[in-house]
Design a protein around this motif. Structure first.
Motif, PDB file in Angstrom:
ATOM      1  N   ARG A   1      -3.733 -37.019  13.698  1.00 31.20           N
ATOM      2  CA  ARG A   1      -3.198 -37.406  12.394  1.00 31.20           C
ATOM      3  C   ARG A   1      -1.747 -36.933  12.303  1.00 31.20           C
ATOM      4  N   HIS A   2      -0.889 -37.841  11.891  1.00 29.93           N
ATOM      5  CA  HIS A   2       0.535 -37.499  11.815  1.00 29.93           C
ATOM      6  C   HIS A   2       0.983 -37.423  10.358  1.00 29.93           C
ATOM      7  N   PRO A   3       1.840 -36.435  10.052  1.00 31.02           N
ATOM      8  CA  PRO A   3       2.397 -35.416  10.951  1.00 31.02           C
ATOM      9  C   PRO A   3       1.327 -34.403  11.344  1.00 31.02           C
ATOM     10  N   VAL A   4       1.349 -34.032  12.601  1.00 30.23           N
ATOM     11  CA  VAL A   4       0.290 -33.197  13.148  1.00 30.23           C
ATOM     12  C   VAL A   4       0.603 -31.713  12.939  1.00 30.23           C
TER      13      VAL A   4
ATOM     14  N   THR B   1      -5.768 -33.493  15.565  1.00 29.30           N
ATOM     15  CA  THR B   1      -4.712 -33.605  16.584  1.00 29.30           C
ATOM     16  C   THR B   1      -4.096 -34.992  16.667  1.00 29.30           C
TER      17      THR B   1
ATOM     18  N   THR C   1      -5.316 -35.108   5.795  1.00 31.83           N
ATOM     19  CA  THR C   1      -4.169 -34.797   6.647  1.00 31.83           C
ATOM     20  C   THR C   1      -4.581 -33.904   7.809  1.00 31.83           C
ATOM     21  N   SER C   2      -3.684 -33.769   8.754  1.00 34.73           N
ATOM     22  CA  SER C   2      -3.929 -32.886   9.901  1.00 34.73           C
ATOM     23  C   SER C   2      -4.135 -31.444   9.436  1.00 34.73           C
TER      24      SER C   2
END
Length: 453
Positions: free
Chosen positions: A330-333, A328, A300-301
């Motif tokens: 990868r969502h959710p960021v 920067t 994940t971010s």
């Protein structure tokens, strides 16, 4: 003969009416039986047949609406509830169920209207007052929601859900002590009400009441043993309370029970990273934990941001830049990923990438409390990129955010001169010298454009 004929006609009409009534009741009964057996299509057919015989039947429309609602066809359900309510304006149930259907459709205004009608018909229902409050809350009417919640708890002072919602509303109104009291009441009335405990723990955290936060998290872990997230939350709470070693022990125990959980590795990495300034062995352990979960495609971010921070602290700016650039996108960021990416990119002399990252952070965090320092940094990077107009623009933003900083005014005037905006620079210098006539950098700039003698 005429009398006999009239009598016969009347008898025939009475028979037809009675037969129609028998058929109507039989169809209602058939629909009820089908609904009990979860045969919703059969129920719809039966209730629709009953309505064909008795279009003015409130009960048939009500049950047809309930069947549609059970099938998830909320729009049709709302239509039937509305018809039922119109056929019998004194009936409470169709109006309340109309409110439920409109709420499910996220049409909070019509839901509020329906619940208000229900309250007008019977103002003794705590349940409906609570539903009205919930619809008002979803519609953004906090004061009206609190008024309805007050009515709900007056009617039933043991309604835990009402106190929970009251706590949420009060917190949003920044009435924090009252919010704490409401949430504490909610969990005392319903100890297993997990959302209320989560909200209370978060509120304790915001207030810095670390021990109280920990107690709530421990209860939550006991109520929800299947989710490792509960153990991770306790470990991180210990870390926030300054008990880093205890946090490591707890997270290590959680890792033994669930060795393949990325969340635990991420939390361990975060705790070790926070311990790095005081323990020489902490940074390598942070890198070891984070590398394990940051290298996979599902990272994940948040995880990539932590890993990038650890690499930066370890002096590996090149690898940090790669990890943070991935963070920067990868969502959710995680918004902070842009700030750390800007640091890494600047260390690698990738000035434009650094500047763009800082700008992107501002787009994600419009109410940035550190706007002045971030804008100053963007302006400085712009000067290093020979982009004086952009530098002037960002120094202007920084000066607006920090109007008493004469150093920023001097930097703004200098950037304006470099950009060829002599008149704008003169205005800026004059503004600064009005605040401090002896300011050396401003006087130097004034001499450069010969406006101050």
């Amino acid at each position: 003969m005429v009398v006999l004929a009239a009598t016969a006609v009347g008898a025939a009409m009475a028979y037809q009416t009675a037969a129609r009534q028998r058929d109507y009741r039989a169809l209602l009964a058939r629909g009820d039986a089908a609904l009990r057996d979860e045969q919703t299509l059969g129920a719809i057919e039966a209730y629709s047949g009953a309505i064909a015989l008795r279009p003015d039947s409130m009960l048939a429309h009500l049950r047809l609406g309930e069947t549609y609602q059970r099938r998830g066809d909320v729009e049709e359900a709302a239509r039937e509830f509305r018809r039922a309510a119109g056929l019998d304006p004194s009936a409470i149930r169709p109006v309340e169920e109309l409110g439920d259907a409109e709420y499910q459709r996220q049409r909070y205004g019509p839901a509020i209207e329906a619940y208000q009608r229900s309250v007008q018909l019977d103002d003794r229902s705590a349940r409906v007052s609570y539903k009205l409050a919930l619809a008002r809350y979803r519609d953004g009417q906090l004061d009206a929601a609190l008024a309805s919640l007050g009515q709900a708890v007056r009617l039933d002072n043991r309604m835990a859900d009402a106190y929970y919602l009251q706590g949420i509303c009060l917190r949003q109104k920044r009435r924090v002590p009252d919010a704490v009291k409401a949430l504490e009441t909610a969990v005392s009335l319903s100890p297993a009400l997990i959302p209320a405990r989560e909200e209370l723990a978060d509120l304790y955290r915001a207030l810095g009441r670390r021990q109280d936060e920990l107690e709530q998290l421990q209860v939550l872990a006991g109520l929800d043993r299947e989710h490792v997230e509960r153990q991770v939350a306790i470990g991180l709470a210990h870390a926030r309370a300054g008990h880093g070693d205890l946090a490591v022990v707890m997270l290590g125990n959680a890792l033994e029970r669930a060795p393949d959980q990325p969340l635990i590795y991420s939390a361990l990495g975060q705790v070790w990273l926070d311990l790095a300034p005081t323990r020489s062995d902490a940074l390598p352990k942070a890198l070891e934990a984070l590398e394990r979960v940051a290298s996979g495609p599902s990272a994940t971010s948040d995880i990539l941001t932590l890993y990038g921070r650890a690499l930066l602290q370890d002096g590996n700016a090149e690898a940090a830049e790669r990890a943070l650039e991935q963070a920067t996108v990868r969502h959710p960021v995680d918004p902070s990923s842009f700030l750390f990416y800007a640091n890494a990119a600047e260390q690698q002399n990738h000035l434009d990438a650094s500047r763009r990252a800082l700008m992107s952070y501002g787009a994600l965090v419009p109410n940035d409390p550190e706007l002045a320092s971030r804008a100053t940094r963007i302006a400085t990077l712009s000067l290093r990129l020979n982009d004086a107009p952009a530098a002037a623009d960002w120094f202007e933003r920084a000066a607006t955010a920090s109007p008493n900083d004469l150093g920023l005014l001097a930097s703004l005037a200098d950037a304006q001169l470099r950009a060829g905006s002599r008149d704008a620079a003169q205005v800026t210098i004059t503004r600064g010298l009005e605040k401090d006539p002896k300011n050396a950098p401003l006087l130097t700039l004034a001499r450069r454009i010969r406006i101050w003698k």
